[in-house]
Design a protein around this motif. Structure first.
Motif, PDB file in Angstrom:
ATOM      1  N   GLY A  65      -2.739  -4.850  -0.460  1.00 35.51           N
ATOM      2  CA  GLY A  65      -1.928  -5.944   0.046  1.00 35.51           C
ATOM      3  C   GLY A  65      -0.829  -6.272  -0.948  1.00 35.51           C
ATOM      4  N   GLY A  66      -0.048  -7.242  -0.595  1.00 33.06           N
ATOM      5  CA  GLY A  66       1.048  -7.615  -1.471  1.00 33.06           C
ATOM      6  C   GLY A  66       2.243  -6.718  -1.247  1.00 33.06           C
ATOM      7  N   SER A  67       3.093  -6.663  -2.223  1.00 34.51           N
ATOM      8  CA  SER A  67       4.329  -5.917  -2.143  1.00 34.51           C
ATOM      9  C   SER A  67       4.078  -4.410  -2.086  1.00 34.51           C
ATOM     10  CB  SER A  67       5.183  -6.239  -3.377  1.00 34.51           C
ATOM     11  OG  SER A  67       6.221  -5.294  -3.528  1.00 34.51           O
ATOM     12  N   ARG A  68       4.704  -3.756  -1.142  1.00 37.92           N
ATOM     13  CA  ARG A  68       4.577  -2.298  -1.039  1.00 37.92           C
ATOM     14  C   ARG A  68       5.186  -1.607  -2.247  1.00 37.92           C
ATOM     15  NH1 ARG A  68       5.412  -0.620   5.273  1.00 37.92           N
ATOM     16  NH2 ARG A  68       3.697  -1.901   6.023  1.00 37.92           N
ATOM     17  N   ARG A  69       6.287  -2.147  -2.750  1.00 37.03           N
ATOM     18  CA  ARG A  69       6.918  -1.552  -3.940  1.00 37.03           C
ATOM     19  C   ARG A  69       5.986  -1.607  -5.143  1.00 37.03           C
ATOM     20  NH1 ARG A  69      13.040  -3.810  -3.711  1.00 37.03           N
ATOM     21  NH2 ARG A  69      13.588  -2.676  -1.831  1.00 37.03           N
ATOM     22  N   ARG A  70       5.364  -2.761  -5.344  1.00 32.94           N
ATOM     23  CA  ARG A  70       4.428  -2.884  -6.473  1.00 32.94           C
ATOM     24  C   ARG A  70       3.238  -1.968  -6.277  1.00 32.94           C
ATOM     25  NH1 ARG A  70       4.882  -9.141  -7.017  1.00 32.94           N
ATOM     26  NH2 ARG A  70       4.078  -8.855  -4.957  1.00 32.94           N
ATOM     27  N   GLU A  71       2.760  -1.881  -5.043  1.00 30.10           N
ATOM     28  CA  GLU A  71       1.629  -1.007  -4.761  1.00 30.10           C
ATOM     29  C   GLU A  71       2.011   0.453  -5.007  1.00 30.10           C
ATOM     30  OE1 GLU A  71      -1.335  -1.611  -1.353  1.00 30.10           O
ATOM     31  OE2 GLU A  71      -0.053   0.043  -0.669  1.00 30.10           O
ATOM     32  N   LEU A  72       3.196   0.863  -4.549  1.00 32.40           N
ATOM     33  CA  LEU A  72       3.654   2.228  -4.798  1.00 32.40           C
ATOM     34  C   LEU A  72       3.814   2.474  -6.291  1.00 32.40           C
ATOM     35  CD1 LEU A  72       4.621   5.031  -3.931  1.00 32.40           C
ATOM     36  CD2 LEU A  72       6.900   4.047  -3.570  1.00 32.40           C
ATOM     37  N   ALA A  73       4.357   1.498  -7.003  1.00 32.33           N
ATOM     38  CA  ALA A  73       4.515   1.653  -8.461  1.00 32.33           C
ATOM     39  C   ALA A  73       3.159   1.805  -9.132  1.00 32.33           C
ATOM     40  CB  ALA A  73       5.265   0.458  -9.042  1.00 32.33           C
ATOM     41  N   ARG A  74       2.174   0.976  -8.746  1.00 30.65           N
ATOM     42  CA  ARG A  74       0.813   1.113  -9.298  1.00 30.65           C
ATOM     43  C   ARG A  74       0.234   2.473  -8.954  1.00 30.65           C
ATOM     44  NH1 ARG A  74      -0.652  -3.984  -7.073  1.00 30.65           N
ATOM     45  NH2 ARG A  74      -2.066  -2.878  -5.712  1.00 30.65           N
ATOM     46  N   TYR A  75       0.470   2.916  -7.717  1.00 27.52           N
ATOM     47  CA  TYR A  75      -0.044   4.206  -7.279  1.00 27.52           C
ATOM     48  C   TYR A  75       0.536   5.330  -8.137  1.00 27.52           C
ATOM     49  CZ  TYR A  75      -1.533   7.858  -4.000  1.00 27.52           C
ATOM     50  OH  TYR A  75      -2.120   8.957  -3.431  1.00 27.52           O
TER      51      TYR A  75
END
Length: 174
Positions: A65-75
């Motif tokens: 959940g949350g920001s897709r950009r942050r999730e992609l960056a974490r990924y």
């Protein structure tokens, strides 16, 4: 979702990522005489973005959940650990076997196996981990969105709890 189903879908994602990774690196090396090491970095980024999208939608649907950009960056950060193993195996194959210099997809396959476990564990337990019940987000008390000083998870008779979609917008009121 059952662990065995997640592992199966993660494997499907891995195959999809392998096709993207191997296809791009093979194309760049064979058609443009690209350096197999630099071409692999480009192909990895394309493959990691592809697998993130698949894993987000299917393997770990409803998690994160949350920001897709942050999730992609974490990924991408998490995949970097798996990529270190993956790339190390790839480089060893390219250096040791002349055949792999002309057919780098073989090295991509060896590298993919090396990084798969690290990538699965980081995805499951960091990137797409389920939301924790009773989070400390402040509940909203009224239609104007003013914060209620009570925290979520308190006494249902005395507090209002607001569930959100991860964006801060309400899904429902209890």
């Amino acid at each position: 979702m059952a662990l065995h189903r997640q592992i199966l879908l993660f494997a499907v994602s891995g195959v999809l990522g392998f096709v993207v990774d191997a296809g791009i690196v093979q194309f760049l090396v064979r058609e443009f005489a690209a350096n197999p090491y630099g071409a692999r970095v480009i192909s990895f980024l394309a493959a990691a973005t592809t697998t993130w999208g698949f894993n987000r939608k299917y393997t770990f649907a409803g998690h994160g959940g949350g920001s897709r950009r942050r999730e992609l960056a974490r990924y991408l950060v998490a995949m970097a650990a798996g990529f270190a193993l993956n790339y190390g195996a790839y480089v060893a194959c390219v250096m040791l076997w002349p055949l792999v210099r002309h057919w780098p997809a073989i090295g991509v396959a060896a590298g993919s196996v090396a990084g798969a476990l690290v990538n699965f564990l980081s995805s499951k337990y960091w990137i797409f981990r389920p939301a924790v019940a009773g989070s400390s987000r402040i509940a909203r008390d009224d239609a104007n969105g003013r914060p209620n000083e009570r925290r979520e998870g308190g006494n249902p008779a005395t507090s209002t709890r607001l569930e959100t979609s991860g964006t801060g917008f309400p899904l429902s009121r209890e």
